[in-house]
Design a protein around this motif. Structure first.
Motif, short mmCIF file in Angstrom:
data_model
loop_
_atom_site.label_atom_id
_atom_site.label_comp_id
_atom_site.label_asym_id
_atom_site.label_seq_id
_atom_site.Cartn_x
_atom_site.Cartn_y
_atom_site.Cartn_z
N GLY A 15 2.75 0.50 -2.02
CA GLY A 15 2.07 0.95 -3.24
C GLY A 15 0.56 0.87 -3.10
N ALA A 16 0.07 -0.22 -2.51
CA ALA A 16 -1.37 -0.36 -2.30
C ALA A 16 -1.88 0.66 -1.29
N ALA A 17 -1.09 0.95 -0.27
CA ALA A 17 -1.48 1.94 0.75
C ALA A 17 -1.57 3.34 0.13
N ALA A 18 -0.65 3.63 -0.79
CA ALA A 18 -0.66 4.96 -1.43
C ALA A 18 -1.99 5.20 -2.15
N LYS A 19 -2.55 4.15 -2.71
CA LYS A 19 -3.83 4.29 -3.42
C LYS A 19 -4.99 4.52 -2.46
N LEU A 20 -4.79 4.20 -1.18
CA LEU A 20 -5.86 4.36 -0.19
C LEU A 20 -5.80 5.70 0.55
N THR A 21 -4.93 6.59 0.13
CA THR A 21 -4.81 7.86 0.84
C THR A 21 -5.83 8.90 0.38
N LYS A 22 -6.65 8.57 -0.60
CA LYS A 22 -7.71 9.50 -1.04
C LYS A 22 -8.79 9.55 0.03
#
Length: 187
Positions: A15-22
Motif C-alpha cells: 500500500g505504501a509503495a502504491a503511493k510512491l508510483t507517482k
C-alpha cells in the motif's frame, strides 16, 4: 506485479509503495538494460532523496532509507514503476558511482548475476507464502536481518535496528520485531 507482491514483506508495504508510483516522487529514474538494473532517487520527508537500486535479474536491491523492512516501500515502488511504466526510466549506458559501489558488493567481479528464484515468479502472495519443502531453511533476506541484529541461531526477537544496542526477548513478536537467532553472550 505478482513478483512484487511475492517480494513484499507485508500488505502495508504494498500500500505504501502504491503511493510512491507517482512520477513526482522520483526526480531521477534511470535504467541500464545491459546490466539489468533500474535505479532512482525517491523524495522522502528529508532534504535528500533516498537512493534506490534494483537488480531485475536476481531481485537484489539497495535503498538508503532507514526502514527495517526488506525490501522497503521505495524498492517496491521502483519495481512497480518498472513493471507498469518502463518508459518512465531514462536509458543510460553509465551507472552512477553509488550504483557501481552497490553493484560491486552485490555482484562479485566476473560473476554472472544470479537468477531470481523461480518459485516466486508468477505467484500471488498467498501462493508464494505456502511452505516449499525443497526451499532452504533460511533465505538471504532472513540471513541479512539476523546478521543486522548481530545474533546467532536460536529463538529470540530483535527489538532494535542493528545498531548493536538491541533488546532481546524470548516472547512473542509483533510487526515491529524481527525473528532472529539467540542473543549475543551477556558476559
Amino acid at each position: 506485479m505478482k513478483t512484487i507482491e511475492a517480494l513484499a514483506p507485508d500488505q502495508a508495504s504494498l500500500g505504501a509503495a502504491a503511493k510512491l508510483t507517482k512520477r513526482s516522487n522520483w526526480p531521477r529514474l534511470e535504467t541500464n538494460e545491459q546490466l539489468g538494473l533500474i535505479w532512482g532517487e525517491c523524495q522522502g520527508s528529508g532534504s535528500n532523496p533516498y537512493r534506490v537500486a534494483f537488480d531485475t535479474r536476481d531481485h537484489g536491491h539497495k535503498c538508503t532509507c532507514p526502514s527495517r523492512k526488506f525490501p522497503c516501500k521505495h524498492i517496491l515502488g521502483l519495481m512497480w514503476i518498472g513493471a507498469t511504466a518502463p518508459t518512465s526510466f531514462a536509458r543510460v549506458n553509465q551507472t552512477p558511482e553509488w550504483v557501481n559501489d552497490w553493484l560491486g558488493r552485490h555482484r562479485k567481479p566476473g560473476q554472472q548475476p544470479r537468477q531470481a528464484p523461480a518459485s516466486s515468479e508468477g505467484k500471488s502472495i498467498d501462493e508464494a507464502s505456502r511452505r516449499d519443502e525443497s526451499a532452504p531453511v533460511e533465505d538471504a533476506a532472513a540471513a541479512e536481518r539476523r546478521e543486522a541484529c548481530g545474533a546467532a541461531s536460536g529463538g529470540y526477537w530483535c527489538l532494535g535496528g542493528g545498531s548493536g544496542h538491541q533488546a532481546y526477548s524470548p516472547g512473542f513478536g509483533n510487526a515491529k520485531r524481527n525473528r532472529i537467532g539467540s542473543p549475543p553472550s551477556w558476559r
